[in-house]
Write a protein that holds these residues in place. Structure first.
Motif, PDB file in Angstrom:
ATOM      1  N   PHE A  87       0.855  -1.184   0.000  1.00  0.00           N
ATOM      2  CA  PHE A  87       0.000   0.000   0.000  1.00  0.00           C
ATOM      3  C   PHE A  87       0.888   1.229   0.000  1.00  0.00           C
ATOM      4  CE2 PHE A  87      -2.431   3.289   2.231  1.00  0.00           C
ATOM      5  CZ  PHE A  87      -3.598   3.282   1.491  1.00  0.00           C
ATOM      6  N   VAL A  88       0.696   2.108  -0.979  1.00  0.00           N
ATOM      7  CA  VAL A  88       1.483   3.335  -1.071  1.00  0.00           C
ATOM      8  C   VAL A  88       0.551   4.519  -1.314  1.00  0.00           C
ATOM      9  CG1 VAL A  88       3.564   2.178  -1.928  1.00  0.00           C
ATOM     10  CG2 VAL A  88       1.894   3.035  -3.554  1.00  0.00           C
ATOM     11  N   ILE A  89       1.037   5.704  -0.997  1.00  0.00           N
ATOM     12  CA  ILE A  89       0.296   6.937  -1.246  1.00  0.00           C
ATOM     13  C   ILE A  89       0.865   7.590  -2.501  1.00  0.00           C
ATOM     14  CG2 ILE A  89      -0.379   9.198  -0.335  1.00  0.00           C
ATOM     15  CD1 ILE A  89      -1.511   6.925   1.329  1.00  0.00           C
ATOM     16  N   GLU A  90       0.014   7.828  -3.489  1.00  0.00           N
ATOM     17  CA  GLU A  90       0.409   8.523  -4.713  1.00  0.00           C
ATOM     18  C   GLU A  90      -0.599   9.633  -4.974  1.00  0.00           C
ATOM     19  OE1 GLU A  90       0.574   5.701  -7.911  1.00  0.00           O
ATOM     20  OE2 GLU A  90       2.538   4.966  -7.303  1.00  0.00           O
TER      21      GLU A  90
ATOM     22  N   ASP B 178      12.203  -6.814   4.757  1.00  0.00           N
ATOM     23  CA  ASP B 178      13.055  -5.827   4.090  1.00  0.00           C
ATOM     24  C   ASP B 178      12.663  -4.438   4.603  1.00  0.00           C
ATOM     25  OD1 ASP B 178      14.354  -4.034   2.427  1.00  0.00           O
ATOM     26  OD2 ASP B 178      13.695  -4.978   0.564  1.00  0.00           O
ATOM     27  N   LYS B 179      13.482  -3.861   5.452  1.00  0.00           N
ATOM     28  CA  LYS B 179      13.161  -2.569   6.072  1.00  0.00           C
ATOM     29  C   LYS B 179      13.228  -1.396   5.093  1.00  0.00           C
ATOM     30  CE  LYS B 179      12.464  -4.453  10.032  1.00  0.00           C
ATOM     31  NZ  LYS B 179      11.128  -4.779  10.415  1.00  0.00           N
ATOM     32  N   ASP B 180      13.646  -1.645   3.830  1.00  0.00           N
ATOM     33  CA  ASP B 180      13.643  -0.590   2.814  1.00  0.00           C
ATOM     34  C   ASP B 180      12.234  -0.299   2.299  1.00  0.00           C
ATOM     35  OD1 ASP B 180      16.387  -0.217   2.949  1.00  0.00           O
ATOM     36  OD2 ASP B 180      16.807  -1.648   1.345  1.00  0.00           O
ATOM     37  N   LEU B 181      11.310  -1.230   2.491  1.00  0.00           N
ATOM     38  CA  LEU B 181       9.923  -1.001   2.083  1.00  0.00           C
ATOM     39  C   LEU B 181       9.250  -0.091   3.108  1.00  0.00           C
ATOM     40  CD1 LEU B 181       8.938  -4.598   0.973  1.00  0.00           C
ATOM     41  CD2 LEU B 181       9.220  -2.611  -0.499  1.00  0.00           C
ATOM     42  N   PRO B 182       8.269   0.704   2.663  1.00  0.00           N
ATOM     43  CA  PRO B 182       7.596   1.604   3.611  1.00  0.00           C
ATOM     44  C   PRO B 182       6.848   0.819   4.687  1.00  0.00           C
ATOM     45  CG  PRO B 182       6.480   1.610   1.480  1.00  0.00           C
ATOM     46  CD  PRO B 182       7.720   0.792   1.319  1.00  0.00           C
ATOM     47  N   LYS B 183       6.818   1.379   5.890  1.00  0.00           N
ATOM     48  CA  LYS B 183       6.107   0.737   6.998  1.00  0.00           C
ATOM     49  C   LYS B 183       4.631   0.588   6.621  1.00  0.00           C
ATOM     50  CE  LYS B 183       5.072   1.189  11.830  1.00  0.00           C
ATOM     51  NZ  LYS B 183       5.835   0.906  12.989  1.00  0.00           N
ATOM     52  N   PRO B 184       4.077  -0.615   6.750  1.00  0.00           N
ATOM     53  CA  PRO B 184       2.669  -0.829   6.385  1.00  0.00           C
ATOM     54  C   PRO B 184       1.723   0.044   7.201  1.00  0.00           C
ATOM     55  CG  PRO B 184       3.797  -2.916   6.688  1.00  0.00           C
ATOM     56  CD  PRO B 184       4.724  -1.847   7.185  1.00  0.00           C
ATOM     57  N   LYS B 185       0.738   0.640   6.518  1.00  0.00           N
ATOM     58  CA  LYS B 185      -0.245   1.498   7.179  1.00  0.00           C
ATOM     59  C   LYS B 185      -1.631   0.872   7.164  1.00  0.00           C
ATOM     60  CE  LYS B 185       2.320   5.511   5.819  1.00  0.00           C
ATOM     61  NZ  LYS B 185       2.424   6.834   6.265  1.00  0.00           N
ATOM     62  N   ILE B 186      -1.716  -0.340   6.615  1.00  0.00           N
ATOM     63  CA  ILE B 186      -3.005  -1.029   6.530  1.00  0.00           C
ATOM     64  C   ILE B 186      -2.850  -2.443   7.074  1.00  0.00           C
ATOM     65  CG2 ILE B 186      -3.720   0.281   4.492  1.00  0.00           C
ATOM     66  CD1 ILE B 186      -3.095  -2.357   2.877  1.00  0.00           C
ATOM     67  N   ARG B 187      -3.975  -3.119   7.230  1.00  0.00           N
ATOM     68  CA  ARG B 187      -3.976  -4.541   7.554  1.00  0.00           C
ATOM     69  C   ARG B 187      -4.227  -5.284   6.245  1.00  0.00           C
ATOM     70  NH1 ARG B 187      -4.080  -5.156  13.091  1.00  0.00           N
ATOM     71  NH2 ARG B 187      -4.730  -7.315  12.958  1.00  0.00           N
ATOM     72  N   TYR B 188      -3.654  -6.459   6.121  1.00  0.00           N
ATOM     73  CA  TYR B 188      -3.799  -7.263   4.914  1.00  0.00           C
ATOM     74  C   TYR B 188      -4.822  -8.371   5.142  1.00  0.00           C
ATOM     75  CZ  TYR B 188       0.190  -5.051   2.680  1.00  0.00           C
ATOM     76  OH  TYR B 188       1.021  -4.140   2.081  1.00  0.00           O
ATOM     77  N   TRP B 189      -5.596  -8.699   4.101  1.00  0.00           N
ATOM     78  CA  TRP B 189      -6.531  -9.820   4.134  1.00  0.00           C
ATOM     79  C   TRP B 189      -5.803 -11.071   3.661  1.00  0.00           C
ATOM     80  CZ3 TRP B 189     -10.500  -8.376   6.794  1.00  0.00           C
ATOM     81  CH2 TRP B 189     -10.999  -7.085   6.692  1.00  0.00           C
ATOM     82  N   GLU B 190      -6.376 -12.242   3.929  1.00  0.00           N
ATOM     83  CA  GLU B 190      -5.756 -13.491   3.478  1.00  0.00           C
ATOM     84  C   GLU B 190      -5.560 -13.508   1.965  1.00  0.00           C
ATOM     85  OE1 GLU B 190      -7.640 -16.998   5.094  1.00  0.00           O
ATOM     86  OE2 GLU B 190      -6.731 -16.610   7.041  1.00  0.00           O
ATOM     87  N   ASP B 191      -6.466 -12.906   1.224  1.00  0.00           N
ATOM     88  CA  ASP B 191      -6.340 -12.860  -0.246  1.00  0.00           C
ATOM     89  C   ASP B 191      -5.110 -12.078  -0.697  1.00  0.00           C
ATOM     90  OD1 ASP B 191      -8.636 -14.322  -0.445  1.00  0.00           O
ATOM     91  OD2 ASP B 191      -9.911 -12.651  -1.042  1.00  0.00           O
ATOM     92  N   ASP B 192      -4.591 -11.195   0.148  1.00  0.00           N
ATOM     93  CA  ASP B 192      -3.402 -10.397  -0.195  1.00  0.00           C
ATOM     94  C   ASP B 192      -2.106 -11.173   0.034  1.00  0.00           C
ATOM     95  OD1 ASP B 192      -4.938  -8.082  -0.760  1.00  0.00           O
ATOM     96  OD2 ASP B 192      -5.032  -7.619   1.381  1.00  0.00           O
ATOM     97  N   ILE B 193      -2.186 -12.288   0.761  1.00  0.00           N
ATOM     98  CA  ILE B 193      -1.005 -13.070   1.121  1.00  0.00           C
ATOM     99  C   ILE B 193      -0.875 -14.249   0.159  1.00  0.00           C
ATOM    100  CG2 ILE B 193       0.105 -14.448   2.930  1.00  0.00           C
ATOM    101  CD1 ILE B 193      -1.446 -12.678   4.965  1.00  0.00           C
ATOM    102  N   LEU B 194       0.300 -14.387  -0.470  1.00  0.00           N
ATOM    103  CA  LEU B 194       0.512 -15.470  -1.426  1.00  0.00           C
ATOM    104  C   LEU B 194       0.624 -16.819  -0.747  1.00  0.00           C
ATOM    105  CD1 LEU B 194       3.094 -13.838  -3.857  1.00  0.00           C
ATOM    106  CD2 LEU B 194       0.651 -14.175  -4.221  1.00  0.00           C
ATOM    107  N   SER B 195       1.492 -16.902   0.270  1.00  0.00           N
ATOM    108  CA  SER B 195       1.729 -18.184   0.941  1.00  0.00           C
ATOM    109  C   SER B 195       2.584 -17.965   2.182  1.00  0.00           C
ATOM    110  CB  SER B 195       2.437 -19.158   0.002  1.00  0.00           C
ATOM    111  OG  SER B 195       3.737 -18.695  -0.289  1.00  0.00           O
ATOM    112  N   ALA B 196       2.680 -19.014   2.963  1.00  0.00           N
ATOM    113  CA  ALA B 196       3.580 -19.011   4.106  1.00  0.00           C
ATOM    114  C   ALA B 196       4.997 -19.284   3.622  1.00  0.00           C
ATOM    115  CB  ALA B 196       3.161 -20.071   5.114  1.00  0.00           C
ATOM    116  N   CYS B 197       5.991 -18.775   4.313  1.00  0.00           N
ATOM    117  CA  CYS B 197       7.398 -19.033   3.981  1.00  0.00           C
ATOM    118  C   CYS B 197       7.909 -20.295   4.654  1.00  0.00           C
ATOM    119  CB  CYS B 197       8.283 -17.855   4.395  1.00  0.00           C
ATOM    120  SG  CYS B 197       8.005 -16.389   3.421  1.00  0.00           S
ATOM    121  N   ASP B 198       7.321 -20.651   5.779  1.00  0.00           N
ATOM    122  CA  ASP B 198       7.826 -21.809   6.514  1.00  0.00           C
ATOM    123  C   ASP B 198       6.839 -22.951   6.514  1.00  0.00           C
ATOM    124  OD1 ASP B 198       6.066 -20.310   8.066  1.00  0.00           O
ATOM    125  OD2 ASP B 198       7.470 -20.012   9.697  1.00  0.00           O
TER     126      ASP B 198
END
Length: 78
Positions: free
Chosen positions: A19-22, A58-78
């Motif tokens: 999520f970004v502000i433009e 990756d701390k270079d990405l902007p700090k998230p300002k929203i909550r994500y839904w399950e549909d926004d998540i591709l998969s678990a890493c572990d």
């Protein structure tokens, strides 16, 4: 009815949108490559299923300002 969460607090997941502000408008942008994020908290909701507060690994990405839904998540890493 509240749905069970697919992911848990402390779990690493892959997300391909940020999520970004433009021009004073918030938009979801697709990242060049999916990025790892850490689930900080899980909040059940009765309408859209669980929502997830994340922090980017990756701390270079902007700090998230929203909550994500399950549909926004591709998969678990572990």
């Amino acid at each position: 009815m509240i749905m069970n969460a697919k992911y848990r607090k402390g779990q690493k997941v892959l997300i391909e949108k940020a999520f970004v502000i433009e021009n004073n408008t918030g938009v979801m942008k697709t990242l060049e490559v999916p990025r790892e994020a850490l689930i900080v908290s899980v909040q059940p909701t009765p309408s859209m299923g669980p929502s997830y507060k994340i922090e980017w690994v990756d701390k270079d990405l902007p700090k998230p300002k929203i909550r994500y839904w399950e549909d926004d998540i591709l998969s678990a890493c572990d």
